[in-house]
Design an enzyme around this catalytic site. Structure first.
Site, PDB file in Angstrom:
ATOM      1  N   LYS A 106       0.844  -1.186   0.000  1.00 30.81           N
ATOM      2  CA  LYS A 106       0.000   0.000   0.000  1.00 30.81           C
ATOM      3  C   LYS A 106       0.885   1.244   0.000  1.00 30.81           C
ATOM      4  CE  LYS A 106      -1.765   2.839   2.977  1.00 30.81           C
ATOM      5  NZ  LYS A 106      -1.837   4.112   2.254  1.00 30.81           N
ATOM      6  N   GLY A 136       6.928   4.321   8.409  1.00 28.99           N
ATOM      7  CA  GLY A 136       6.058   5.467   8.629  1.00 28.99           C
ATOM      8  C   GLY A 136       6.264   6.020  10.021  1.00 28.99           C
ATOM      9  N   SER A 137       5.225   6.613  10.552  1.00 28.18           N
ATOM     10  CA  SER A 137       5.365   7.313  11.832  1.00 28.18           C
ATOM     11  C   SER A 137       5.361   6.321  12.997  1.00 28.18           C
ATOM     12  CB  SER A 137       4.218   8.297  11.994  1.00 28.18           C
ATOM     13  OG  SER A 137       2.995   7.606  11.942  1.00 28.18           O
ATOM     14  N   THR A 138       5.939   6.745  14.081  1.00 30.01           N
ATOM     15  CA  THR A 138       5.982   5.921  15.289  1.00 30.01           C
ATOM     16  C   THR A 138       4.566   5.667  15.805  1.00 30.01           C
ATOM     17  OG1 THR A 138       8.209   6.620  15.827  1.00 30.01           O
ATOM     18  CG2 THR A 138       6.876   5.849  17.664  1.00 30.01           C
ATOM     19  N   GLU A 139       3.711   6.655  15.649  1.00 29.38           N
ATOM     20  CA  GLU A 139       2.327   6.513  16.117  1.00 29.38           C
ATOM     21  C   GLU A 139       1.616   5.354  15.401  1.00 29.38           C
ATOM     22  OE1 GLU A 139       0.172   9.946  15.010  1.00 29.38           O
ATOM     23  OE2 GLU A 139      -1.706   9.226  15.880  1.00 29.38           O
ATOM     24  N   GLY A 188       3.104   3.020  13.744  1.00 24.36           N
ATOM     25  CA  GLY A 188       3.884   1.817  14.062  1.00 24.36           C
ATOM     26  C   GLY A 188       3.367   1.151  15.331  1.00 24.36           C
ATOM     27  N   GLU A 222       9.981   0.492  10.531  1.00 25.01           N
ATOM     28  CA  GLU A 222      10.973   1.555  10.302  1.00 25.01           C
ATOM     29  C   GLU A 222      10.246   2.858  10.571  1.00 25.01           C
ATOM     30  OE1 GLU A 222      14.008   0.896   9.567  1.00 25.01           O
ATOM     31  OE2 GLU A 222      14.021  -1.058   8.585  1.00 25.01           O
ATOM     32  N   CYS A 239      13.193  10.518   7.355  1.00 31.06           N
ATOM     33  CA  CYS A 239      13.105   9.923   8.691  1.00 31.06           C
ATOM     34  C   CYS A 239      14.417  10.078   9.447  1.00 31.06           C
ATOM     35  CB  CYS A 239      12.756   8.454   8.572  1.00 31.06           C
ATOM     36  SG  CYS A 239      13.797   7.604   7.406  1.00 31.06           S
ATOM     37  N   GLU A 276       9.604  14.920  16.078  1.00 31.29           N
ATOM     38  CA  GLU A 276      10.006  14.910  14.679  1.00 31.29           C
ATOM     39  C   GLU A 276       9.153  15.941  13.941  1.00 31.29           C
ATOM     40  OE1 GLU A 276       8.915  11.344  12.517  1.00 31.29           O
ATOM     41  OE2 GLU A 276      10.858  11.413  11.526  1.00 31.29           O
TER      42      GLU A 276
HETATM   43  P1  NAP Z   1       2.295   7.577   8.490  1.00 31.72           P
HETATM   44  O1  NAP Z   1       1.169   8.465   8.696  1.00 31.72           O
HETATM   45  O2  NAP Z   1       2.664   6.651   9.565  1.00 31.72           O
HETATM   46  O3  NAP Z   1       1.991   6.780   7.156  1.00 31.72           O
HETATM   47  C1  NAP Z   1       2.792   5.779   6.652  1.00 31.72           C
HETATM   48  C2  NAP Z   1       1.936   4.824   5.853  1.00 31.72           C
HETATM   49  O4  NAP Z   1       1.031   4.164   6.730  1.00 31.72           O
HETATM   50  C3  NAP Z   1       1.074   5.488   4.811  1.00 31.72           C
HETATM   51  O5  NAP Z   1       0.950   4.639   3.706  1.00 31.72           O
HETATM   52  C4  NAP Z   1      -0.227   5.624   5.536  1.00 31.72           C
HETATM   53  O6  NAP Z   1      -1.314   5.805   4.683  1.00 31.72           O
HETATM   54  C5  NAP Z   1      -0.299   4.347   6.278  1.00 31.72           C
HETATM   55  N1  NAP Z   1      -1.194   4.354   7.429  1.00 31.72           N
HETATM   56  C6  NAP Z   1      -1.725   5.405   8.091  1.00 31.72           C
HETATM   57  N2  NAP Z   1      -2.512   4.983   9.104  1.00 31.72           N
HETATM   58  C7  NAP Z   1      -2.475   3.642   9.071  1.00 31.72           C
HETATM   59  C8  NAP Z   1      -3.069   2.616   9.858  1.00 31.72           C
HETATM   60  N3  NAP Z   1      -3.855   2.908  10.889  1.00 31.72           N
HETATM   61  N4  NAP Z   1      -2.826   1.335   9.555  1.00 31.72           N
HETATM   62  C9  NAP Z   1      -1.999   1.019   8.542  1.00 31.72           C
HETATM   63  N5  NAP Z   1      -1.424   1.939   7.750  1.00 31.72           N
HETATM   64  C10 NAP Z   1      -1.636   3.233   8.015  1.00 31.72           C
HETATM   65  O7  NAP Z   1       3.603   8.352   8.155  1.00 31.72           O
HETATM   66  P2  NAP Z   1       3.766   9.532   7.107  1.00 31.72           P
HETATM   67  O8  NAP Z   1       3.331  10.771   7.762  1.00 31.72           O
HETATM   68  O9  NAP Z   1       3.181   9.168   5.811  1.00 31.72           O
HETATM   69  O10 NAP Z   1       5.331   9.486   6.890  1.00 31.72           O
HETATM   70  C11 NAP Z   1       6.187  10.145   7.694  1.00 31.72           C
HETATM   71  C12 NAP Z   1       6.786   9.242   8.756  1.00 31.72           C
HETATM   72  O11 NAP Z   1       7.480   8.144   8.189  1.00 31.72           O
HETATM   73  C13 NAP Z   1       7.796   9.957   9.585  1.00 31.72           C
HETATM   74  O12 NAP Z   1       7.586   9.727  10.937  1.00 31.72           O
HETATM   75  C14 NAP Z   1       9.115   9.358   9.158  1.00 31.72           C
HETATM   76  O13 NAP Z   1      10.126   9.449  10.080  1.00 31.72           O
HETATM   77  C15 NAP Z   1       8.749   8.000   8.817  1.00 31.72           C
HETATM   78  N6  NAP Z   1       9.701   7.380   7.906  1.00 31.72           N
HETATM   79  C16 NAP Z   1      10.555   6.448   8.400  1.00 31.72           C
HETATM   80  C17 NAP Z   1      11.484   5.858   7.574  1.00 31.72           C
HETATM   81  C18 NAP Z   1      12.400   4.806   8.106  1.00 31.72           C
HETATM   82  O14 NAP Z   1      12.946   4.051   7.333  1.00 31.72           O
HETATM   83  N7  NAP Z   1      12.606   4.690   9.392  1.00 31.72           N
HETATM   84  C19 NAP Z   1      11.539   6.207   6.242  1.00 31.72           C
HETATM   85  C20 NAP Z   1      10.677   7.173   5.765  1.00 31.72           C
HETATM   86  C21 NAP Z   1       9.755   7.746   6.618  1.00 31.72           C
HETATM   87  P3  NAP Z   1      -1.702   7.290   4.209  1.00 31.72           P
HETATM   88  O15 NAP Z   1      -0.613   7.787   3.373  1.00 31.72           O
HETATM   89  O16 NAP Z   1      -2.920   7.109   3.436  1.00 31.72           O
HETATM   90  O17 NAP Z   1      -1.893   8.074   5.472  1.00 31.72           O
END
Ligand code: NAP
Ligand code: MG
Length: 789
Positions: free
Chosen positions: A192, A244-247, A249, A266, A300, A397
């Site tokens: 996804k 994605g985000s820690t939340e 995660g 991650e 990230c 962050e």
């Molecule tokens: P996010 O809100 O956690 O979203 C990440 C992905 O998860 C998106 O595809 C999102 O869909 C999906 N998602 C949202 N809610 C979900 C749920 N309840 N169940 C399953 N999937 C769900 O993060 P973001 O704001 O897009 O990205 C930024 C974050 O990613 C930052 O915290 C960053 O540090 C982190 N990140 C980490 C790495 C790493 O390798 N450690 C790399 C890149 C980014 P939608 O897009 O439709 O919301």
């Protein structure tokens, strides 16, 4: 403007990248993008769709299907169906497909780059030179692992159907990080993409068909967060890999707890960028530019906390401000901009709100004198000074182009500031003194350290975090294991044969109630209670301390304090393990009798358990100085050291059967790798572990390295798993306990290693010894060391 004027001003002219091909492609899909399932384009069952926009202009680029639970179900079925044939073609067969995908990405690299810049807002210079080439490199590198799988990972099977969820900041690159290792090693996937940036995944799907990738191996289901949630909830998914985000995660950890699904996370970061007074300051300034203004800071591992030595701080900040004045922001398709647009109005609003908060909290904000474009989602490079480490902008962050600054005097203080974060993804260390940089690197609690460099990535080098930045690695050999499971765990161990004793065992001596073992001392349980230990026939064998929450907390504290063990040389740890083995072997008869009494098994069976336990201790003594890291050779002038670091404090919950061997088989790898542990021994037969105190005491195991709290397993395990000072949790007993462990681990996102109630054949070294355990006892830190002038 004439030529003389141009020479005079030396200003940049516009250098737009043509987007005609991308527009043609979008036009071709004017009707909207369906889902990619089983190699076909399929409409979402709901018929709903959503728009994806170009954040630099606000224009709608395309409409994309909104996948729901029913669509996820279809995709998972397609992936399941494709799994068998995909594994049957073997590593060499899969390698060919991955090569084809790599070449496909390369062949269409400019189209990918332009579409990515349009959809995400990041500068074409970055998509063209970083995102897309690295994505191709991931497929090439993992084509290699596919080819070598049968020899290099002979003891492992693929996990199965993998659900993968990626964020919007590196859409195609994150797709490659996820898909390449998974399919290379014989898994099939449902991915996804992020709602803001689905386009390159769809382009990838379209072109993957042309490479002949078998249908169902890769499925793409677009949609919002709830689509991801449906994938997480699907009962036929064997693993979730999330970035994605820690939340989110945390949410996923909770939802997958007890389901048996494997999980890698991650997550976010707040990475330190440390500049010592002997650094090449101009180089370090360019480093900061790459650390926090790369991809508008939506990275990230962005170096978002500048930690600079006090003696040079003023000079460094002045240089930095001068450099910030010269940064260029503008159309992402302009080949000469440094910064493009923020991904979405929502993200822009979030950045603005956090910056306002930072000012409220007393931070001094500095931005260049120039203005950002009025149209579109732009935010200038921003610098906060005078920031308290406790303020929100220093802790949270921001995921935007905002840098906060702290100063330090001594290296210790720099390390302390850097580690003062719940995250632990990456850090940069700048010093011309290699000894200093390499002394600091191991002290930083994070998965990647860049020496005199920043934001370097390669498919051969694992990437991933410590602490709340998640667990698991992506890339390299260390990342491959995240898509594999041990073959030896496929079969359940055969239950032991219980042979009721002819006569009841001798009654226990009155004063032999086993105590707890905390901080190297035998301790009475806090509650003052003890529990009876009985054999299967119900005869009383002895009594043991009934530990409670307080005892667990004391044990964790003792383990925390014993940090000298993690710093001890591997040679020392090996010697001590050999010594433990010898001392156990001196008392083998006594331990054998204890097993017979507690478990009512034959003497031969008990003897085998004791002998295997002794051998296992020797084995981990051997491993202590041999389970080494690696040197990766990414395509730079330099190398990356993949170092094995202990997890820290591990909580271990032992199985009920094999009271000695189950205990030794988990204790030994953990301490061999430098961890300190708190063990909850077998609940029904705890006396083999409590007898072990004397072996530990006579073997020079330092106080606090091994702590043992006997009692009611469920309650003790729950407290351990929820404890914020425990870094990892192993659970090999009942299924429910494993589930609770996974659920409670959400608190600090500790890494878990659980058997899901599976009976492990501890007597079989393939199942109960070696790499399977050693890899869980360490986390890989990659230290990048570029060299040359
Ligand atoms: P996010 O809100 O956690 O979203 C990440 C992905 O998860 C998106 O595809 C999102 O869909 C999906 N998602 C949202 N809610 C979900 C749920 N309840 N169940 C399953 N999937 C769900 O993060 P973001 O704001 O897009 O990205 C930024 C974050 O990613 C930052 O915290 C960053 O540090 C982190 N990140 C980490 C790495 C790493 O390798 N450690 C790399 C890149 C980014 P939608 O897009 O439709 O919301
Ligand atoms: Mg978009």
């Amino acid at each position: 403007m004439n030529i003389a004027e141009i020479f005079d001003k030396m200003d940049y002219g516009p250098a737009p990248e043509a987007d005609a091909e991308a527009q043609t492609w979008l036009k071709r899909h004017e009707g909207g993008f369906p889902l990619f399932i089983g190699g076909e384009w399929q409409a979402a069952q709901s018929g709903e769709s959503f728009e994806t926009i170009d954040p630099a202009t606000g224009k709608v680029l395309a409409r994309v299907a909104h996948g729901g639970a029913a669509d996820v179900d279809r995709a998972v079925k397609a992936a399941r169906q494709a799994l068998g044939p995909w594994q049957e073609i073997g590593g060499a067969g899969r390698a060919r497909h991955l090569y084809a995908l790599a070449r496909m990405v390369q062949r269409h690299s400019r189209l990918f780059a332009v579409v990515e810049s349009l959809d995400n807002g990041k500068p074409i210079r970055e998509t063209r030179d970083i995102d897309i080439p690295l994505a191709a490199r991931h497929f090439y590198h993992h084509a290699g692992w596919a080819r070598l799988q049968e020899t290099e990972f002979a003891a492992y099977d693929p996990i199965g159907v993998v659900g993968q969820i990626v964020p919007w900041n590196f859409p195609l690159l994150m797709l490659a990080w996820k898909i390449a290792p998974a399919i290379a090693l014989g898994n099939t996937v449902v991915l996804k993409p992020a709602e803001y940036t689905p386009l390159t995944a769809l382009l990838f799907a379209e072109l993957s068909r042309q490479t002949g990738l078998p249908p169902g191996v890769v499925n793409i289901v677009t949609g919002p967060g709830e689509t991801g949630a449906a994938l997480v909830a699907h009962s036929d998914v064997d693993k979730i890999a999330f970035t994605g985000s820690t939340e989110v995660g945390r949410f996923i950890r909770d939802k997958t707890a007890g389901t048996g699904k494997a999980l890698t996370l991650e997550l976010g970061g707040k990475s330190a960028f440390i500049v010592f007074d002997d650094a090449d300051l101009d180089g370090a300034v360019e480093g900061v530019v790459d650390a926090i203004w790369f991809n508008q800071g939506q990275v990230c591992c962005a170096g978002s906390r500048l930690i600079v030595q006090e003696s040079i701080a003023a000079q460094f900040i002045a240089k930095l401000k001068r450099r910030m004045e010269t940064l260029r922001i503008g159309s992402p398709l302009d080949k000469a901009v440094d910064m493009g647009a923020i991904v979405s109005p929502q993200q822009l609003a979030r950045i603005e709100a956090l910056v306002a908060k930072g000012r409220e909290e007393g931070g001094e904000l500095w931005q260049p004198s120039w203005a950002v474009p009025k149209q579109g989602c732009f935010y200038p490079p921003s610098l906060f000074t005078n920031v308290q480490p406790s303020s929100i902008v220093a802790r949270e962050e921001i995921f935007g182009p905002v840098l906060v600054t702290h100063t330090f005097r001594t290296p210790d203080e720099a390390v302390q500031l850097a580690n003062n974060s719940r995250y632990g993804l990456a850090a940069s260390v700048w010093s011309e003194t290699i000894g200093l940089a390499l002394d600091v690197a191991p002290q930083l609690k994070c998965g990647v350290v860049w020496v005199n460099s920043t934001n370097l990535f390669d498919a051969s080098v694992g990437f991933g975090g410590y602490r709340e930045s998640g667990f698991g690695r992506e890339g390299g050999r260390e990342g491959a294991f995240e898509y594999l499971k041990p073959k030896a765990w496929k079969k359940q161990a055969i239950p032991r044969k219980v042979k009721p004793p002819k006569r009841p065992p001798a009654p226990p001596e009155v004063d032999r109630t086993a105590k707890l073992y905390i901080g190297g001392k035998q301790a009475r349980p806090d509650g003052g209670y003890s529990l009876e230990v009985r054999n299967p026939a119900g005869h009383l064998i002895g009594e043991t301390g009934d530990g409670n929450r307080k005892d667990i907390r004391d044990a964790v504290e003792a383990a925390r304090k014993a940090e000298g063990w993690s710093a001890a040389s591997q040679h020392t740890r090996a010697q001590i393990l050999y010594y433990v083995a010898e001392n156990l072997s001196v008392r083998r008869d006594e331990f054998m009798q204890r097993i017979v009494d507690q478990c009512s098994v034959s003497r031969g069976d008990a003897k085998r358990e004791v002998e295997t336990a002794i051998d296992r201790l020797f084995a981990y003594g051997a491993w202590a100085d041999k389970f080494e890291g690696r040197i990766h050779a990414p395509p730079i002038r330099g190398l990356a050291l993949a170092v094995h670091e202990p997890m820290g404090v591990i909580g271990i919950v032992c199985a009920d059967d094999y009271p000695l061997l189950g205990f030794v088989s988990t204790m030994a790898p953990a301490i061999a790798m430098g961890n300190r542990i708190v063990v909850v021994p077998s609940e029904t037969s705890p006396l083999s572990a409590t007898d072990f105190y004397q072996v530990l005491e006579t073997s020079d195991v330092p106080a606090g390295v091994v702590n043992i709290v006997s009692g009611r397993r469920a309650a003790l395990a729950k407290t351990l798993a929820g404890h914020a000072d425990v870094d990892a949790m192993w659970h090999f007993a009942d299924r429910e306990g494993c589930e609770i462990t996974e659920r409670e681990s959400v608190s600090n996102l500790k890494r878990t290693f659980v058997g899901h109630g599976r009976a492990i054949d501890w007597l079989d070294p393939a199942a109960g010894e070696g790499e399977i355990f050693l890899r869980q006892a360490v986390q890989v830190k990659n230290i990048w060391i570029p060299y040359g002038e």
